[in-house]
Design a protein around this motif. Structure first.
Motif, PDB file in Angstrom:
ATOM      1  N   ILE A 283      35.627  50.378  40.063  1.00 12.34           N
ATOM      2  CA  ILE A 283      35.707  51.266  39.151  1.00 12.34           C
ATOM      3  C   ILE A 283      36.384  51.035  38.132  1.00 12.34           C
ATOM      4  CG2 ILE A 283      34.698  53.155  40.799  1.00 12.34           C
ATOM      5  CD1 ILE A 283      37.488  54.458  40.344  1.00 12.34           C
ATOM      6  N   HIS A 284      37.136  49.966  38.385  1.00  9.82           N
ATOM      7  CA  HIS A 284      38.242  49.567  37.137  1.00  9.82           C
ATOM      8  C   HIS A 284      37.949  48.332  36.914  1.00  9.82           C
ATOM      9  CE1 HIS A 284      40.767  52.982  38.290  1.00  9.82           C
ATOM     10  NE2 HIS A 284      40.518  52.811  39.526  1.00  9.82           N
ATOM     11  N   LYS A 285      37.614  47.999  35.537  1.00 12.72           N
ATOM     12  CA  LYS A 285      37.384  46.948  34.736  1.00 12.72           C
ATOM     13  C   LYS A 285      38.439  45.814  35.026  1.00 12.72           C
ATOM     14  CE  LYS A 285      35.433  44.623  30.771  1.00 12.72           C
ATOM     15  NZ  LYS A 285      34.918  44.623  29.427  1.00 12.72           N
ATOM     16  N   ARG A 286      39.455  46.425  34.967  1.00 16.12           N
ATOM     17  CA  ARG A 286      40.903  45.389  34.979  1.00 16.12           C
ATOM     18  C   ARG A 286      40.903  44.448  36.114  1.00 16.12           C
ATOM     19  NH1 ARG A 286      42.715  50.584  35.040  1.00 16.12           N
ATOM     20  NH2 ARG A 286      44.049  51.279  36.855  1.00 16.12           N
ATOM     21  N   ASP A 287      40.316  45.327  37.293  1.00 15.47           N
ATOM     22  CA  ASP A 287      40.247  44.728  38.833  1.00 15.47           C
ATOM     23  C   ASP A 287      39.690  43.390  38.826  1.00 15.47           C
ATOM     24  OD1 ASP A 287      41.836  46.677  39.972  1.00 15.47           O
ATOM     25  OD2 ASP A 287      40.147  47.811  40.745  1.00 15.47           O
ATOM     26  N   LEU A 288      38.478  43.009  38.066  1.00 16.94           N
ATOM     27  CA  LEU A 288      37.658  42.077  37.847  1.00 16.94           C
ATOM     28  C   LEU A 288      38.490  40.896  37.276  1.00 16.94           C
ATOM     29  CD1 LEU A 288      35.538  44.348  38.475  1.00 16.94           C
ATOM     30  CD2 LEU A 288      33.944  42.598  38.285  1.00 16.94           C
ATOM     31  N   TYR A 289      39.554  40.985  36.669  1.00 19.17           N
ATOM     32  CA  TYR A 289      40.378  40.083  35.853  1.00 19.17           C
ATOM     33  C   TYR A 289      41.508  39.598  36.749  1.00 19.17           C
ATOM     34  CZ  TYR A 289      36.984  40.935  32.073  1.00 19.17           C
ATOM     35  OH  TYR A 289      36.046  41.188  31.293  1.00 19.17           O
ATOM     36  N   ARG A 290      41.631  40.104  37.796  1.00 18.48           N
ATOM     37  CA  ARG A 290      42.686  39.602  38.631  1.00 18.48           C
ATOM     38  C   ARG A 290      42.057  38.710  39.826  1.00 18.48           C
ATOM     39  NH1 ARG A 290      44.081  42.800  42.529  1.00 18.48           N
ATOM     40  NH2 ARG A 290      42.440  44.413  42.054  1.00 18.48           N
ATOM     41  N   ALA A 291      42.583  37.335  39.897  1.00 19.41           N
ATOM     42  CA  ALA A 291      42.167  36.276  40.775  1.00 19.41           C
ATOM     43  C   ALA A 291      41.834  36.859  42.409  1.00 19.41           C
ATOM     44  CB  ALA A 291      42.961  35.015  40.691  1.00 19.41           C
ATOM     45  N   SER A 292      42.842  37.573  42.580  1.00 22.87           N
ATOM     46  CA  SER A 292      43.153  38.060  44.040  1.00 22.87           C
ATOM     47  C   SER A 292      41.773  39.047  44.446  1.00 22.87           C
ATOM     48  CB  SER A 292      44.411  38.861  44.346  1.00 22.87           C
ATOM     49  OG  SER A 292      44.499  39.979  43.355  1.00 22.87           O
ATOM     50  N   PHE A 293      41.370  39.526  43.441  1.00 26.63           N
ATOM     51  CA  PHE A 293      40.108  40.366  43.598  1.00 26.63           C
ATOM     52  C   PHE A 293      38.803  39.814  43.828  1.00 26.63           C
ATOM     53  CE2 PHE A 293      36.081  42.714  42.214  1.00 26.63           C
ATOM     54  CZ  PHE A 293      36.316  43.921  42.602  1.00 26.63           C
ATOM     55  N   HIS A 294      38.739  38.720  43.615  1.00 30.54           N
ATOM     56  CA  HIS A 294      37.531  37.877  44.021  1.00 30.54           C
ATOM     57  C   HIS A 294      37.736  36.947  45.256  1.00 30.54           C
ATOM     58  CE1 HIS A 294      35.881  38.418  39.802  1.00 30.54           C
ATOM     59  NE2 HIS A 294      36.920  38.395  39.572  1.00 30.54           N
ATOM     60  N   THR A 295      36.469  36.583  45.711  1.00 31.51           N
ATOM     61  CA  THR A 295      36.375  35.734  46.966  1.00 31.51           C
ATOM     62  C   THR A 295      36.805  34.350  46.661  1.00 31.51           C
ATOM     63  OG1 THR A 295      34.135  34.942  46.697  1.00 31.51           O
ATOM     64  CG2 THR A 295      34.546  36.805  48.062  1.00 31.51           C
ATOM     65  N   SER A 296      37.362  33.932  47.584  1.00 24.64           N
ATOM     66  CA  SER A 296      37.980  32.222  47.403  1.00 24.64           C
ATOM     67  C   SER A 296      36.930  31.281  46.946  1.00 24.64           C
ATOM     68  CB  SER A 296      38.431  31.437  48.595  1.00 24.64           C
ATOM     69  OG  SER A 296      37.557  31.441  49.569  1.00 24.64           O
ATOM     70  N   THR A 297      35.425  31.666  47.039  1.00 22.68           N
ATOM     71  CA  THR A 297      34.386  30.863  46.623  1.00 22.68           C
ATOM     72  C   THR A 297      33.727  31.421  45.423  1.00 22.68           C
ATOM     73  OG1 THR A 297      32.789  32.202  47.864  1.00 22.68           O
ATOM     74  CG2 THR A 297      33.700  30.097  48.957  1.00 22.68           C
ATOM     75  N   CYS A 298      34.360  32.068  44.773  1.00 24.15           N
ATOM     76  CA  CYS A 298      33.870  32.954  43.464  1.00 24.15           C
ATOM     77  C   CYS A 298      34.261  31.841  42.111  1.00 24.15           C
ATOM     78  CB  CYS A 298      34.387  34.288  43.422  1.00 24.15           C
ATOM     79  SG  CYS A 298      33.759  35.049  41.567  1.00 24.15           S
ATOM     80  N   GLU A 299      32.944  31.847  41.298  1.00 21.28           N
ATOM     81  CA  GLU A 299      33.516  31.079  40.157  1.00 21.28           C
ATOM     82  C   GLU A 299      34.268  31.641  39.382  1.00 21.28           C
ATOM     83  OE1 GLU A 299      30.202  31.719  36.772  1.00 21.28           O
ATOM     84  OE2 GLU A 299      29.210  31.523  38.807  1.00 21.28           O
ATOM     85  N   VAL A 300      34.754  32.707  39.453  1.00 19.74           N
ATOM     86  CA  VAL A 300      35.655  33.503  38.403  1.00 19.74           C
ATOM     87  C   VAL A 300      37.170  33.548  39.315  1.00 19.74           C
ATOM     88  CG1 VAL A 300      36.378  35.872  37.476  1.00 19.74           C
ATOM     89  CG2 VAL A 300      33.823  35.200  37.763  1.00 19.74           C
ATOM     90  N   HIS A 301      37.239  33.161  40.378  1.00 23.88           N
ATOM     91  CA  HIS A 301      38.442  33.349  41.135  1.00 23.88           C
ATOM     92  C   HIS A 301      39.587  32.574  40.240  1.00 23.88           C
ATOM     93  CE1 HIS A 301      40.945  33.201  44.821  1.00 23.88           C
ATOM     94  NE2 HIS A 301      41.294  31.979  44.577  1.00 23.88           N
ATOM     95  N   GLY A 302      39.504  31.562  39.663  1.00 21.17           N
ATOM     96  CA  GLY A 302      40.681  31.280  38.896  1.00 21.17           C
ATOM     97  C   GLY A 302      40.908  32.008  37.602  1.00 21.17           C
ATOM     98  N   CYS A 303      40.112  32.779  37.172  1.00 21.64           N
ATOM     99  CA  CYS A 303      40.339  33.706  36.145  1.00 21.64           C
ATOM    100  C   CYS A 303      41.108  33.024  35.035  1.00 21.64           C
ATOM    101  CB  CYS A 303      40.811  35.132  36.422  1.00 21.64           C
ATOM    102  SG  CYS A 303      39.673  36.325  37.317  1.00 21.64           S
TER     103      CYS A 303
END
Length: 65
Positions: free
Chosen positions: A45-65
């Protein structure tokens, strides 16, 4: 005067893995808006969470933000 409108973030034409805000169905108690990463399918529910590398799975393309 600017007459063009920017493409909304949740538009299909917007090619980015982070989408939203999405609205939960009204059948959900305390329904709210949320953001989603299409690459790893995590939501917050917080957009800012999606800009933290630790939020994503290790295989996610955004992981390195």
């Amino acid at each position: 005067m600017r007459t063009s409108h920017p493409i909304p973030e949740n538009s299909i034409a917007f090619d980015h893995p982070i989408t939203g805000p999405h609205q939960e169905p009204p059948t959900v108690s305390n329904a709210t808006t949320y953001w989603r990463c299409r690459s790893c399918n995590r939501e917050s529910i917080h957009k800012r969470d999606l800009y933290r590398a630790s939020f994503h799975t290790s295989t996610c393309e955004v992981h390195g933000c």
